[in-house]
Design an enzyme around this catalytic site. Structure first.
Site: not given
Ligand SMILES: *[C@@H]1O[C@H](CO)[C@@H](O)[C@H](O)[C@H]1NC(C)=O
Ligand SMILES: *[C@@H]1O[C@H](CO)[C@@H](O)[C@H](O)[C@H]1NC(C)=O
Ligand SMILES: *[C@@H]1O[C@H](CO)[C@@H](O)[C@H](O)[C@H]1NC(C)=O
Ligand SMILES: *[C@@H]1O[C@H](CO)[C@@H](O)[C@H](O)[C@H]1NC(C)=O
Ligand SMILES: *[C@@H]1O[C@H](CO)[C@@H](O)[C@H](O)[C@H]1NC(C)=O
Ligand SMILES: *[C@@H]1O[C@H](CO)[C@@H](O)[C@H](O)[C@H]1NC(C)=O
Ligand SMILES: *[C@@H]1O[C@H](CO)[C@@H](O)[C@H](O)[C@H]1NC(C)=O
Ligand SMILES: *[C@@H]1O[C@H](CO)[C@@H](O)[C@H](O)[C@H]1NC(C)=O
Ligand SMILES: *[C@@H]1O[C@H](CO)[C@@H](O)[C@H](O)[C@H]1NC(C)=O
Length: 748
Positions: A424-425, A427, A431, A445, A542
């Site tokens: 995963g990528q 902002g 990961v 992360k 969030d």
């Protein structure tokens, strides 16, 4: 307050304090310290009792609009006085002017005699004698005590065309130095032919002593200076003492505490605050200690150490558990029980040459290892390791569950952060998937940038997660601070994000309504727990479908606490920098910056919409006013056509009522006013109630045995497992569905 917090606090308050520190008194008590724009520090003063002696009398004349300061009773106005012995005044310039036919019309010979008893001299370093004109010779007669001297220069030119700009080099302008120690001078200017040949562009000759940096010659000056009366000039001042200045014998030494006497010459001196002090050395108690630890440069020098202000100096010392080592002239802090230089070096001294070779190899190996350890320690400190250790130890019991991993361990686990391991990528960073030595699969992360704010988010996340223990929250296993960017290690969640499942058509169909309802209920349960049950309430800030992860049995795992906030009781309605994700962001919070739990309720409402409608939160395919999913939804409700927008794959006859109830719940969550939104606890109860009404036999297939028991109501103790500290949920599990609804209604 801990040492480290204090360290940060110092940075924050350094700027205003520095201003206050500069406001030490400069005049005697009860004496004016200003005349117009000019500071009047003692030994100067504007009335008797305020100055040291008559030489330092400044007359402050209020008859002009702005009060003007004059040196003694002269017509020379003072524009600046510094305690370093410098005074700027405005001094007259000499003119020798003619009319067109060569008749003299104006001529003057200004002079200056300063310091009745020699307290002033004309600065020889800052001033020059300058003559301006094209038919001009000028000179200055000076006095050094009883000795006289004269110097001057001559400048002639036929046309203005070759007079150079910004360059007093002999054409239209010439200059010469003033002798050191001059305390009296007279300026004279003359012409050769009464300016008759050059009158058109230069009717006068001019001569003056001027502060060199304040006078920039231009050809215009040949005419312009006719109208100018005074120009700035610099005097050096000092205190006169006929008996041996700064000698032992003087009784009347003007220098006060924490200052020293500086000899100017045999009978004159000035005072100076000692190093590390600032203020007015001529006033009792005038020199005050400088708090160097407020100076950003010094703080930088003390980076990673404790800066302690001492009287007259400062001191950078290591945090507890670290000690000083000097390496190529630089002081650094090294953790105790690390390589000790002495222990390495002493054997070198004792051992022979052969031994030296062996030891040398060992030494360089040791040094390299030590360098690596030092680098890692540097990163550990830079990454807020100390702050974190302290934070974690403040919250007891969390430290043993949160492990601090070594860099080596994580490099091995991720095959040196190989690109193929990226899962995963965003902002925030990247990961990676990794396999620990004990076989556990983890998600690691790695934040993208190293800046202070990022570190704070990072520590924030570690501190918050270390206090949360909930089966629907992604578990933080530990972190690593030893490389440049901090790393967080989580349990690995196998099935990707909720966002991915909803918006990927192939997977959306396997996300049945029952599963969606369970995900909603689990997420609501987590938020309810965070808001009310965790030891210190937490606002997630969030909530969005990309932050809800799913495991193989579609169990929701809430993640990403990077911007979450711990809220202590007295902080309801905390004012913060608005952060979050567009589309999910509470409009009231955006508007008022007041962070409350109701902001999470709003974001959760949007997630409910995603589950119901299956469309993107922001879509440019929809009409402009409906781009935002919540707008789209609310306008559908208004037009009474909710059925049209619901995700086709979840609508069937059996659940239409449930869908309506959930839609109604979402509508309440999306109320513009926070106070009209239900609490997360109410939302969680209602969703749980709806789930219990589901009668489909296969719903339970995906649930684990424990929860089957829970539904059967056999083990009421275990039923509280999901919501450890949420007492009210236990009540729900023991109540019949109809009563659940009743309980909710009464709760509002
Ligand atoms: C200057 O010197 C004269 C005599 O030398 C003395 O009378 C006078 O007080 C001195 N003035 C100041 C301001 O020191
Ligand atoms: C102030 O300046 C004016 C004009 O130069 C002068 O007449 C007056 O005497 C001065 N006052 C004082 C107190 O020096
Ligand atoms: C100096 O004093 C004169 C009056 O004597 C005034 O016109 C001028 O503006 C003053 N200059 C400065 C720089 O204060
Ligand atoms: C210059 O001044 C003299 C004496 O005042 C006068 O006679 C003459 O006319 C003046 N010349 C001009 C051009 O103004
Ligand atoms: C030039 O000026 C001087 C006085 O400065 C005067 O004596 C002389 O007569 C003048 N010469 C001419 C040619 O006007
Ligand atoms: C200057 O001259 C005066 C009187 O002529 C004398 O008293 C004094 O000592 C002299 N000063 C110096 C520094 O020569
Ligand atoms: C000033 O003039 C001198 C001599 O003509 C020349 O060497 C110098 O470069 C000039 N400087 C500037 C700043 O014009
Ligand atoms: C010197 O400075 C220190 C610290 O600012 C102060 O406490 C002390 O009183 C000062 N000494 C004198 C004689 O003013
Ligand atoms: C610096 O501070 C430390 C700790 O307060 C102390 O042990 C050390 O002696 C101080 N050094 C100096 C030079 O003041």
């Amino acid at each position: 307050m801990g040492i480290h917090e204090r360290f940060w606090l110092v940075i924050l308050i350094a700027a205003p304090l520095a201003v206050i520190a500069a406001e030490l008194p400069i005049a005697r008590p009860g004496c004016p310290d200003k005349c117009g724009n000019v500071n009047i520090p003692y030994p100067f003063g504007t009335r008797e009792g305020c100055y040291h002696d008559q030489n330092f009398y400044i007359s402050c004349n209020h008859t002009y609009g702005l009060p003007l300061a004059f040196i003694q009773d002269s017509e020379l106005n003072v524009t600046d006085i510094t305690l370093e012995g410098r005074m700027q005044i405005m001094q007259f310039i000499a003119h020798d002017c003619y009319n067109k036919s060569g008749h003299p019309i104006y001529d003057n010979n200004p002079w200056l005699r300063v310091g009745l008893n020699g307290s002033y001299t004309i600065s020889d370093t800052e001033n020059k004698f300058v003559a301006v004109g094209c038919d001009t010779y000028a000179w200055v007669e000076g006095f050094q005590g009883n000795n006289t001297y004269a110097t001057g220069c001559r400048t002639e030119c036929d046309s203005i065309d070759y007079v150079t700009n910004h360059n007093c080099s002999g054409i239209g302008c010439c200059k010469t130095s003033i002798a050191k120690g001059t305390n009296y001078f007279i300026v004279t200017v003359k012409s050769f032919s009464n300016h008759t040949r050059v009158w058109n562009f230069n009717p006068c000759s001019y001569g003056f002593v001027v502060e060199e940096s304040k006078f920039d010659f231009t050809p215009d000056d040949l005419r312009r200076l006719q109208k100018v009366n005074k120009l700035p000039m610099v005097l050096d001042w000092s205190i006169r003492d006929v008996n041996d200045a700064c000698g032992e014998s003087i009784k009347d030494n003007a220098c006060q505490g924490n200052s020293s006497c500086v000899r100017v010459d045999n009978d004159r001196y000035r005072c100076k605050c000692l190093e590390g002090f600032e203020g007015n050395p001529y006033l009792p108690g005038g020199c005050q200690d400088i708090n160097e630890c407020l100076n950003p440069n010094i703080l930088n020098e003390c980076k990673g150490m404790i800066c302690t202000n001492t009287i007259g100096s400062y001191n950078c010392s290591c945090y507890e558990g670290y000690h000083h080592v000097e390496i190529s002239g630089k002081e650094v802090c090294v953790a105790n029980q690390q390589y000790d230089w002495k222990r390495i070096l002493i054997p070198v001294g004792i051992g022979g040459l052969a031994l030296l070779l062996v030891v040398g190899t060992w030494l360089s190996w040791g040094y390299n290892k030590w360098k690596l350890i030092k680098l890692r320690q540097k990163f550990f400190m830079q990454n807020g390791g100390l702050m974190l250790q302290q934070q974690l130890s403040n919250h007891e019991g969390s430290a043993e569950t949160t492990k601090i991993f070594t860099a080596e361990e994580l490099e091995k686990a991720t095959n040196n952060f190989d690109e193929s391991e990226i899962i995963g990528q965003g902002g925030y960073g990247t990961v990676y998937k990794g396999t620990l030595r004990d076989g556990r699969i983890v998600a690691i992360k790695k934040s993208r940038i190293i800046d202070q704010s990022q570190n704070e988010q990072f520590i924030n996340e570690v501190v918050i997660l270390s206090q949360i223990n909930h089966r629907n929250v992604v578990k933080l296993l530990g972190c690593c601070l030893e490389i440049e960017v901090p790393l967080l290690v989580y349990e690995f969640i196998t099935n990707g994000t909720l966002h991915h499942h909803i918006h990927n058509k192939r997977q959306a169909s396997s996300l049945t309504w029952e599963i969606r309802l369970r995900i909603a209920a689990e997420t609501a349960g987590v938020l309810s727990y965070l808001h009310s049950a965790a030891s210190t309430p937490v606002i997630h800030r969030d909530i969005k479908s990309t932050n809800i992860l799913l495991d193989d049995s579609y169990t929701a795992k809430v993640s990403d606490f990077g911007i979450s906030r711990l809220i202590s009781q007295d902080q309801a309605g905390l004012s913060t920098v608005v952060q979050g994700t567009i589309g999910y962001l509470d409009p009231e919070y955006l508007h008022t910056s007041q962070l409350t739990e109701k902001s999470d309720v709003y974001s959760f409402g949007v997630v409910l919409l995603e589950l119901l409608i299956g469309e993107s939160v922001l879509s440019f395919d929809r009409a402009e006013e409906e781009r935002n999913l919540s707008m789209y939804f609310l306008s559908a409700i208004k037009d009474n056509c909710l059925g049209k927008i619901l995700d086709g794959s979840i609508v069937n006859e059996a659940n239409i009522e449930q869908l309506n109830e959930v839609a109604d719940l979402a509508r309440k969550c999306l109320s513009v006013k926070g106070e009209e939104r239900p609490t997360m606890k109410e939302v969680a109860m209602e969703l749980e109630g709806l789930r219990m009404m589901t009668k489909h036999p296969w719903v339970n297939e995906l649930r684990d045995a424990e929860e089957v028991e829970y539904l059967l109501g056999e083990t009421s103790d275990k039923s509280g497992h999901d919501f450890d500290a949420s007492g009210s949920m236990t009540v729900v599990s023991n109540t019949f569905p109809s009563q659940v609804e009743l309980a909710i209604r009464n709760g509002r």
